[in-house]
Enzyme design. Sequence first.
Site, mmCIF file in Angstrom:
data_model
loop_
_atom_site.group_PDB
_atom_site.id
_atom_site.type_symbol
_atom_site.label_atom_id
_atom_site.label_comp_id
_atom_site.label_asym_id
_atom_site.label_seq_id
_atom_site.Cartn_x
_atom_site.Cartn_y
_atom_site.Cartn_z
ATOM 1 N N ARG A 165 0.827 -1.216 0.000
ATOM 2 C CA ARG A 165 0.000 0.000 0.000
ATOM 3 C C ARG A 165 0.863 1.269 0.000
ATOM 4 O O ARG A 165 0.532 2.262 0.637
ATOM 5 C CB ARG A 165 -0.956 0.034 1.196
ATOM 6 C CG ARG A 165 -1.816 -1.190 1.362
ATOM 7 C CD ARG A 165 -2.951 -1.260 0.354
ATOM 8 N NE ARG A 165 -3.877 -2.315 0.690
ATOM 9 C CZ ARG A 165 -3.791 -3.575 0.206
ATOM 10 N NH1 ARG A 165 -2.828 -3.894 -0.645
ATOM 11 N NH2 ARG A 165 -4.678 -4.478 0.553
ATOM 12 N N SER A 239 -10.386 0.344 3.894
ATOM 13 C CA SER A 239 -9.546 0.118 5.079
ATOM 14 C C SER A 239 -8.897 1.437 5.494
ATOM 15 O O SER A 239 -8.205 2.063 4.690
ATOM 16 C CB SER A 239 -8.442 -0.881 4.771
ATOM 17 O OG SER A 239 -9.004 -2.059 4.264
ATOM 18 N N GLU A 334 -3.840 4.248 6.216
ATOM 19 C CA GLU A 334 -3.705 4.018 4.773
ATOM 20 C C GLU A 334 -4.322 5.193 3.999
ATOM 21 O O GLU A 334 -3.848 5.584 2.942
ATOM 22 C CB GLU A 334 -4.428 2.709 4.416
ATOM 23 C CG GLU A 334 -4.400 2.385 2.954
ATOM 24 C CD GLU A 334 -5.063 1.052 2.629
ATOM 25 O OE1 GLU A 334 -4.733 0.034 3.253
ATOM 26 O OE2 GLU A 334 -5.929 1.056 1.744
HETATM 27 P P1 FAD Z 1 -8.457 9.607 -4.456
HETATM 28 O O1 FAD Z 1 -9.076 9.262 -3.162
HETATM 29 O O2 FAD Z 1 -9.147 10.608 -5.304
HETATM 30 O O3 FAD Z 1 -6.962 10.073 -4.211
HETATM 31 C C1 FAD Z 1 -6.107 9.344 -3.369
HETATM 32 C C2 FAD Z 1 -4.725 9.998 -3.382
HETATM 33 O O4 FAD Z 1 -4.157 9.854 -4.666
HETATM 34 C C3 FAD Z 1 -4.766 11.505 -3.110
HETATM 35 O O5 FAD Z 1 -3.589 11.852 -2.415
HETATM 36 C C4 FAD Z 1 -4.770 12.112 -4.505
HETATM 37 O O6 FAD Z 1 -4.232 13.418 -4.544
HETATM 38 C C5 FAD Z 1 -3.891 11.136 -5.241
HETATM 39 N N1 FAD Z 1 -4.203 11.045 -6.674
HETATM 40 C C6 FAD Z 1 -5.364 10.590 -7.215
HETATM 41 N N2 FAD Z 1 -5.278 10.612 -8.553
HETATM 42 C C7 FAD Z 1 -4.046 11.123 -8.854
HETATM 43 C C8 FAD Z 1 -3.370 11.428 -10.072
HETATM 44 N N3 FAD Z 1 -3.926 11.222 -11.278
HETATM 45 N N4 FAD Z 1 -2.117 11.950 -10.003
HETATM 46 C C9 FAD Z 1 -1.530 12.153 -8.796
HETATM 47 N N5 FAD Z 1 -2.127 11.910 -7.624
HETATM 48 C C10 FAD Z 1 -3.367 11.387 -7.655
HETATM 49 N N6 FAD Z 1 -7.803 0.119 -1.937
HETATM 50 C C11 FAD Z 1 -7.060 -0.971 -2.197
HETATM 51 O O7 FAD Z 1 -5.836 -0.872 -2.400
HETATM 52 N N7 FAD Z 1 -7.633 -2.209 -2.213
HETATM 53 C C12 FAD Z 1 -8.943 -2.410 -2.021
HETATM 54 O O8 FAD Z 1 -9.409 -3.540 -2.068
HETATM 55 C C13 FAD Z 1 -9.748 -1.270 -1.735
HETATM 56 N N8 FAD Z 1 -11.073 -1.409 -1.465
HETATM 57 C C14 FAD Z 1 -11.816 -0.315 -1.162
HETATM 58 C C15 FAD Z 1 -13.171 -0.491 -0.883
HETATM 59 C C16 FAD Z 1 -13.980 0.595 -0.579
HETATM 60 C C17 FAD Z 1 -15.437 0.393 -0.260
HETATM 61 C C18 FAD Z 1 -13.419 1.901 -0.586
HETATM 62 C C19 FAD Z 1 -14.275 3.096 -0.320
HETATM 63 C C20 FAD Z 1 -12.060 2.081 -0.862
HETATM 64 C C21 FAD Z 1 -11.243 0.976 -1.141
HETATM 65 N N9 FAD Z 1 -9.885 1.107 -1.417
HETATM 66 C C22 FAD Z 1 -9.127 0.004 -1.711
HETATM 67 C C23 FAD Z 1 -9.234 2.437 -1.379
HETATM 68 C C24 FAD Z 1 -9.347 3.220 -2.725
HETATM 69 O O9 FAD Z 1 -10.437 2.773 -3.476
HETATM 70 C C25 FAD Z 1 -8.085 3.078 -3.567
HETATM 71 O O10 FAD Z 1 -6.964 3.511 -2.864
HETATM 72 C C26 FAD Z 1 -8.194 3.882 -4.882
HETATM 73 O O11 FAD Z 1 -7.073 3.625 -5.699
HETATM 74 C C27 FAD Z 1 -8.314 5.382 -4.675
HETATM 75 O O12 FAD Z 1 -8.609 5.955 -5.923
HETATM 76 P P2 FAD Z 1 -9.268 7.389 -6.056
HETATM 77 O O13 FAD Z 1 -9.260 7.744 -7.504
HETATM 78 O O14 FAD Z 1 -10.569 7.432 -5.375
HETATM 79 O O15 FAD Z 1 -8.190 8.265 -5.283
HETATM 80 P P1 NAP Z 2 -10.179 -10.901 4.598
HETATM 81 O O1 NAP Z 2 -10.272 -11.758 3.377
HETATM 82 O O2 NAP Z 2 -11.197 -11.037 5.663
HETATM 83 O O3 NAP Z 2 -8.735 -11.046 5.237
HETATM 84 C C1 NAP Z 2 -8.347 -10.260 6.372
HETATM 85 C C2 NAP Z 2 -6.905 -9.813 6.181
HETATM 86 O O4 NAP Z 2 -6.072 -10.963 6.154
HETATM 87 C C3 NAP Z 2 -6.755 -9.087 4.883
HETATM 88 O O5 NAP Z 2 -6.443 -7.766 5.183
HETATM 89 C C4 NAP Z 2 -5.666 -9.814 4.123
HETATM 90 O O6 NAP Z 2 -4.515 -9.027 3.892
HETATM 91 C C5 NAP Z 2 -5.233 -10.948 5.020
HETATM 92 N N1 NAP Z 2 -5.362 -12.251 4.314
HETATM 93 C C6 NAP Z 2 -6.457 -13.032 4.204
HETATM 94 N N2 NAP Z 2 -6.162 -14.156 3.529
HETATM 95 C C7 NAP Z 2 -4.858 -14.088 3.202
HETATM 96 C C8 NAP Z 2 -3.972 -14.931 2.492
HETATM 97 N N3 NAP Z 2 -4.380 -16.102 1.982
HETATM 98 N N4 NAP Z 2 -2.693 -14.536 2.322
HETATM 99 C C9 NAP Z 2 -2.271 -13.354 2.825
HETATM 100 N N5 NAP Z 2 -3.062 -12.493 3.498
HETATM 101 C C10 NAP Z 2 -4.332 -12.864 3.690
HETATM 102 O O7 NAP Z 2 -10.125 -9.351 4.151
HETATM 103 P P2 NAP Z 2 -11.265 -8.382 3.659
HETATM 104 O O8 NAP Z 2 -11.311 -7.242 4.593
HETATM 105 O O9 NAP Z 2 -12.519 -9.116 3.315
HETATM 106 O O10 NAP Z 2 -10.624 -7.859 2.309
HETATM 107 C C11 NAP Z 2 -10.435 -8.728 1.225
HETATM 108 C C12 NAP Z 2 -9.345 -8.178 0.317
HETATM 109 O O11 NAP Z 2 -9.746 -6.905 -0.203
HETATM 110 C C13 NAP Z 2 -8.019 -7.958 1.034
HETATM 111 O O12 NAP Z 2 -6.975 -8.264 0.154
HETATM 112 C C14 NAP Z 2 -8.035 -6.489 1.368
HETATM 113 O O13 NAP Z 2 -6.739 -5.912 1.391
HETATM 114 C C15 NAP Z 2 -8.824 -5.905 0.200
HETATM 115 N N6 NAP Z 2 -9.537 -4.700 0.639
HETATM 116 C C16 NAP Z 2 -8.821 -3.550 0.774
HETATM 117 C C17 NAP Z 2 -9.431 -2.387 1.178
HETATM 118 C C18 NAP Z 2 -8.659 -1.103 1.256
HETATM 119 O O14 NAP Z 2 -9.255 -0.050 1.381
HETATM 120 N N7 NAP Z 2 -7.357 -1.148 1.156
HETATM 121 C C19 NAP Z 2 -10.794 -2.377 1.489
HETATM 122 C C20 NAP Z 2 -11.486 -3.574 1.400
HETATM 123 C C21 NAP Z 2 -10.862 -4.727 0.963
HETATM 124 P P3 NAP Z 2 -4.341 -8.000 2.662
HETATM 125 O O15 NAP Z 2 -5.149 -6.821 3.023
HETATM 126 O O16 NAP Z 2 -2.879 -7.754 2.660
HETATM 127 O O17 NAP Z 2 -4.805 -8.674 1.411
#
Ligand code: FAD
Ligand code: NAP
Length: 338
Positions: A165, A239, A334
């Site tokens: 991340r 998250s 994050e």
């Molecule tokens: P924004 O929120 O608009 O911006 C985020 C940051 O990036 C800010 O600092 C902004 O200035 C910068 N930025 C955006 N676009 C640019 C650009 N073109 N150039 C330079 N800087 C830029 N994230 C995960 O990694 N995995 C997931 O599974 C995941 N699940 C999510 C589920 C939900 C329900 C929600 C609400 C969020 C989740 N996220 C997840 C977080 C988020 O969706 C991601 O991080 C996504 O990439 C953010 O994109 P955005 O366009 O909305 O960014």
């Molecule tokens: P989950 O499947 O309930 O698992 C809980 C945590 O354990 C996750 O954060 C995941 O890490 C880790 N995990 C589970 N199984 C694993 C495996 N086989 N090997 C390594 N790590 C494992 O998680 P969840 O909340 O439902 O989310 C599912 C996936 O979507 C995850 O990968 C999570 O990162 C992603 N997600 C991200 C965001 C965000 O905003 N960043 C929001 C929602 C969901 P990791 O997070 O490292 O994968």
Amino acid sequence: MKVKENISLKTFNTFGIDARAKYFISFDSLEAIREIVESDLYINEQQSLVLGGGSNILFTKNFDGIVLKNDLKGIECIKEDDENYYVKAAAGEGWHQFVLHCLEHNYAGVENLSLIPGNVGASPMQNIGAYGVEIKDVFHSLKAFHKRDKTIAEFFKNDCAFGYRESVFKNKYKNDFIILNVTYKLRKKPVFHTEYGAIEMELKNMNVQELNIQNISQAVINIRKAKLPDPAVIGNAGSFFKNPVITKTQYELLKNEFPAIVAHPFNDEVKLAAAWLIETCGWKGYRLGDAGCHENQALVLVNYGHAKGNEIFELSQKIVESVQSAFGITLEREVNIY
Ligand code: FAD
Ligand code: NAP
């Protein structure tokens, strides 16, 4: 250049925080970006913020500068060889729309990243990841506009310092660049990642006989729809904290004291489930005013309606302190705080 002044950002961030932007300008071309950074309104990098889908942002105050809304569009396959397609997507394309485009054309590699909110341009920012796949696994290069130098730079994978991340754009170059487009290297022959238990289970539920990228994507979509709070219903940014990565020795000590602790191997280290740490400290389902910790997903902080950004931030601070005091682990946020 169409400038809006003193506008509410409530509909531009998935937390639904009612912060205001001093100026708000959309751009859909490089020329438009140049016009903005050369105008009198532009002060410096810190007072300009590129906004994608607003799904990884918490506004704790009004933004005293220009919010630059990214509307750059276009997806094209620019090259192919025996094994890969090289697909360039403009930064303002929706991430999930890009995934759907890949599924339609049988470009493999992003199926596990289905239904992540936000735009293509933010995908390298924190090396988005889910279900065992990260952007770095399919990243080829990107082009970005340097706001101060007004030049365009090209970054390849090794230039981005992708981590869990993390990337150079979230740290060293925070606010310096506007990412214009990203080129992904996608496979002709898919490599399936179904090691996350939830995917295996959902594929069984769906009665899938033969794996392909389309049914993996559908499994991920089904799980996410069932498990994650929909920002259209309840404000959140996914998250809020990262899963902490610690050494094996640190982990053994914690495991002795807390045998139920949830963790996964992570390279030579161990990744703790932050959700378990937070839940064990009693925060899951906690609510103060309209700021809360989601009742099913302890890692997700939520806005029940009219929470202020600093109320969500203060809640996050209390969670950090209590996890620190219970386990000696420092949770890192994050979500990008502004
Ligand atoms: P924004 O929120 O608009 O911006 C985020 C940051 O990036 C800010 O600092 C902004 O200035 C910068 N930025 C955006 N676009 C640019 C650009 N073109 N150039 C330079 N800087 C830029 N994230 C995960 O990694 N995995 C997931 O599974 C995941 N699940 C999510 C589920 C939900 C329900 C929600 C609400 C969020 C989740 N996220 C997840 C977080 C988020 O969706 C991601 O991080 C996504 O990439 C953010 O994109 P955005 O366009 O909305 O960014
Ligand atoms: P989950 O499947 O309930 O698992 C809980 C945590 O354990 C996750 O954060 C995941 O890490 C880790 N995990 C589970 N199984 C694993 C495996 N086989 N090997 C390594 N790590 C494992 O998680 P969840 O909340 O439902 O989310 C599912 C996936 O979507 C995850 O990968 C999570 O990162 C992603 N997600 C991200 C965001 C965000 O905003 N960043 C929001 C929602 C969901 P990791 O997070 O490292 O994968």
